[in-house]
Design an enzyme around this catalytic site. Structure first.
Site, short mmCIF file in Angstrom:
data_model
loop_
_atom_site.label_atom_id
_atom_site.label_comp_id
_atom_site.label_asym_id
_atom_site.label_seq_id
_atom_site.Cartn_x
_atom_site.Cartn_y
_atom_site.Cartn_z
N SER A 96 0.86 -1.18 0.00
CA SER A 96 0.00 0.00 0.00
C SER A 96 0.90 1.23 0.00
O SER A 96 2.11 1.13 0.25
CB SER A 96 -0.87 -0.02 1.26
N TYR A 124 -2.15 -1.09 10.55
CA TYR A 124 -2.28 -1.39 9.12
C TYR A 124 -0.98 -1.07 8.40
O TYR A 124 -0.48 -1.87 7.61
CB TYR A 124 -3.44 -0.60 8.52
#
Length: 300
Positions: free
Chosen positions: A146, A159
């Site tokens: 990401s 995350y």
């Protein structure tokens, strides 16, 4: 990337095994591969939710990436037996755990690493014996990092930690598996208009502390709410790029990293610039730490 073309009868047909295909990149990569005449084995925790992909021509299987390795190995064996091979493994399972680090419990922390990182590792381990010994020239593994692989931020520290881990593991796999002609690429998307900010893809910490709700963490939570449904990235176009990259469409080799999205590129570029500035600022202090007799440098 060149315009994708259906695979010819003289070419080896890729066989894709893709996790988390009920939505998002998993689903759209499956659809893109099918549109090119490739074979696809699509998975989710409940294969009955993949009826649309089955209707499009995919084989479907149930797989929870948090299952024990031995159970995942049985799924891998069954998948390979369907077409006699798997050439492309796509690890797209993962979710966003939202919360300040202090708010998130040990159990929540373990669960997110179990899915986002350890699940990816076990699925990869299950397929590597087959991929290593396969003579296919197409072999590739895709993992999903990401833009949070590049920059941490308030409200998504766990995350970001999982995605830093995925990118680091993927880079290591890139070098470990190159001698076996297996390409490994970590895709690092920005904001794409998927269901990632909704439902089970976005889990909020059970504990919410007012001190964080009234800080930059609270503002980040509100920003995520406002962003949902307005993300700039088109997941169909992103999936097309992923399939192009992994099948070397256009003649390029599979890269070690592939940043996806117009919003992702400036984030990465800014991090590079900030890191370079930080190195220069502290270089005089941080490099004076060697033994006096140090001569050789280890290439890491």
């Amino acid at each position: 990337m060149s315009q994708p073309q259906p695979i010819s009868q003289t070419q080896e047909s890729p066989v894709w095994f893709i996790t988390a295909c009920t939505s998002g990149f998993g689903k759209h990569i499956a659809l893109e591969a099918l549109s090119r005449g490739h074979k696809v084995i699509a998975t989710s925790r409940d294969s009955s939710r993949l009826s649309d992909l089955a209707a499009a021509g995919a084989e479907t299987m149930s797989l929870d990436v948090t299952w024990p390795l031995e159970r995942i190995q049985k799924v891998a064996k069954e998948a390979i037996e369907k077409y006699g091979k798997v050439t492309h493994l796509v690890n797209s399972a993962g979710y966003l755990l939202e919360g300040a680090v202090e708010e998130i419990s040990p159990e929540e922390s373990l669960a997110t690493f179990n899915t986002n990182v350890l699940g990816l590792l076990n699925v990869t381990r299950a397929f590597l014996p087959h991929l290593r010994t396969s003579t296919s020239p197409l072999k590739a593994i895709a993992n999903f990092g990401s833009i949070a692989s590049w920059r941490g931020g308030p409200g998504y520290g766990l995350y970001s930690g999982t995605k830093f881990a995925v990118s680091g593991i993927s880079e290591s796999l890139h070098y470990e598996l190159a001698p076996f002609n297996i390409s490994v690429c970590v895709f690092e998307p920005g904001y794409f208009r998927t269901g990632f900010l909704q439902g089970n893809a976005r889990i909020k910490s059970e504990v919410r502390m007012g001190v964080y709700e009234e800080s930059i963490v609270g503002r980040m939570r509100a920003a995520l709410d406002e962003t949902d449904g307005r993300q700039p990235g088109d997941v169909g176009k992103g999936a097309c790029v992923v399939v192009d990259v992994l099948t070397r469409t256009g003649g390029r080799e599979v890269p070690i990293r592939c940043v996806l999205g117009s919003d992702a590129v400036p984030v990465v570029r800014k991090k590079i610039e900030e890191t370079e500035a930080l190195l220069k600022e502290w270089e005089g202090v941080t490099t004076g730490t060697d033994h006096e007799d140090q001569e050789s440098k280890i290439d890491v």
